[in-house]
Design an enzyme around this catalytic site. Structure first.
Site, PDB file in Angstrom:
ATOM      1  N   LYS A   8       4.048   1.432  -3.745  1.00 29.91           N
ATOM      2  CA  LYS A   8       3.608   0.653  -4.904  1.00 29.91           C
ATOM      3  C   LYS A   8       4.502   0.826  -6.128  1.00 29.91           C
ATOM      4  CE  LYS A   8      -1.191   0.476  -3.390  1.00 29.91           C
ATOM      5  NZ  LYS A   8      -2.608   0.681  -3.716  1.00 29.91           N
ATOM      6  N   ASN A  65       0.814  -3.941  -6.381  1.00 29.96           N
ATOM      7  CA  ASN A  65       0.238  -3.978  -5.033  1.00 29.96           C
ATOM      8  C   ASN A  65       0.181  -5.385  -4.447  1.00 29.96           C
ATOM      9  OD1 ASN A  65      -1.999  -5.055  -6.425  1.00 29.96           O
ATOM     10  ND2 ASN A  65      -3.468  -3.980  -5.136  1.00 29.96           N
ATOM     11  N   THR A  94       0.849  -1.194   0.000  1.00 34.27           N
ATOM     12  CA  THR A  94       0.000   0.000   0.000  1.00 34.27           C
ATOM     13  C   THR A  94       0.886   1.246   0.000  1.00 34.27           C
ATOM     14  OG1 THR A  94      -1.897   1.049   1.083  1.00 34.27           O
ATOM     15  CG2 THR A  94      -0.254   0.055   2.537  1.00 34.27           C
ATOM     16  N   ALA A 145      -1.364  10.344 -10.022  1.00 35.84           N
ATOM     17  CA  ALA A 145      -0.749   9.400 -10.965  1.00 35.84           C
ATOM     18  C   ALA A 145       0.295   8.548 -10.263  1.00 35.84           C
ATOM     19  CB  ALA A 145      -0.126  10.155 -12.133  1.00 35.84           C
ATOM     20  N   GLY A 146       0.095   8.286  -8.982  1.00 39.45           N
ATOM     21  CA  GLY A 146       1.008   7.434  -8.231  1.00 39.45           C
ATOM     22  C   GLY A 146       0.741   5.966  -8.485  1.00 39.45           C
ATOM     23  N   ALA A 166      -1.407   3.639  -7.155  1.00 41.51           N
ATOM     24  CA  ALA A 166      -2.796   3.252  -7.386  1.00 41.51           C
ATOM     25  C   ALA A 166      -3.380   3.986  -8.589  1.00 41.51           C
ATOM     26  CB  ALA A 166      -3.633   3.514  -6.146  1.00 41.51           C
TER      27      ALA A 166
END
Length: 281
Positions: free
Chosen positions: A74, A95, A70, A136-137, A139
């Protein structure tokens, strides 16, 4: 039924910083018990500076079979995996990792599939719609790919990190040409769905990722934060009459995929999300 821990118990961990918000143990541990599997999932608090060291220790522990990941790890964890799925190669984030028979570690990402599954199950199918995605990470990149694979007509992705944005758009354009626009600030004009894929909302004093009062009427406001369930963003959006979609739906939508990925159920195959190369061995 509570899992009885013994010397034969297999271990799964979820890595994050923080980990107080994680919900996966509450879903996976009852699943282990229901299936009669001698395993347990526990949170492990790993700060970014210690991630490689913590991961290295876990991969050397012979009774660790899987790792969930999490925020904020990631993206960073991708470089630590030995092999990566096509989805991970496209999104640049993972993930979930599993130990293979030869001891290597294989990375996958179910965030996007889980999010879209939850969205569709709630009656908010993105097919043919315009979607605005904030963040835009790890996840966010997975959700971006899954939305395009699910048939979103146009995807607007915003993030202040312009280099990260450009890299994501290039990877998305290789599979879904000219359907993504990027910007440093949220662009919600014409959008039917807007998604917060940032960590903003985990803490009570976090600023809002975007202003709900600026959203067009009839829009669906979705958040990926699971705890608290009712983030400030969703609370204010609902007060303005917008339809809201809770973060826990993303995890619910991943449960069957996790079970198959870790060999706890049927053969592993991603269904319902036409990501290139998604049917894996």
């Amino acid at each position: 039924m509570r899992t009885q821990i013994s010397g034969t118990t297999r271990l799964y961990v979820v890595l994050g910083d923080p980990v107080t918000q994680v919900q996966s143990p509450g879903l996976m541990n009852p699943l282990f018990a229901r299936l009669g599997i001698d395993a347990v999932l526990v949170p492990v608090h790993a700060r970014p500076a210690h991630l490689a060291q913590v991961f290295g220790g876990l991969r050397c522990a012979g009774n660790v079979d899987g790792i969930f990941v999490t925020v904020p790890h990631k993206v960073a964890v991708v470089a630590l995996a030995d092999r990566r799925s096509p989805t991970v190669e496209i999104t640049g984030s993972a993930n979930a990792l599993r130990r293979e028979a030869d001891g290597s570690w294989y990375a996958e990402n179910f965030d996007g599939l889980g999010f879209v599954t939850g969205l569709v199950d709630a009656g908010h199918n993105p097919k043919g719609r315009r979607v605005a995605l904030v963040g835009a990470g790890g996840a966010g990149s997975a959700i971006a790919a899954a939305l395009l694979a699910a048939g979103a007509d146009r995807l607007s992705v915003c993030d202040p990190d312009t280099a990260k944005l450009a890299g994501l758009r290039a990877r998305l354009d290789a599979h879904w040409p000219d359907r993504t626009v990027i910007s440093a600030e949220p662009r919600v004009d014409g959008a039917g769905i807007v998604v917060n894929a940032t960590p903003l909302g985990l803490r009570p004093d976090d600023p809002l990722p975007f202003r709900p009062e600026a959203l067009p009427s009839g829009i669906v406001v979705a958040d990926i934060i699971m705890k608290p369930r009712q983030t400030r963003l969703l609370r204010e959006a609902a007060a303005l009459g917008h339809r809201v979609h809770y973060g826990i739906h993303m995890l619910d939508g991943q449960l069957d995929s996790y079970r198959a990925f870790f060999g706890l159920g049927d053969d592993y195959q991603i269904e319902g999300c036409d990501v290139p190369g998604a049917d894996l061995p």
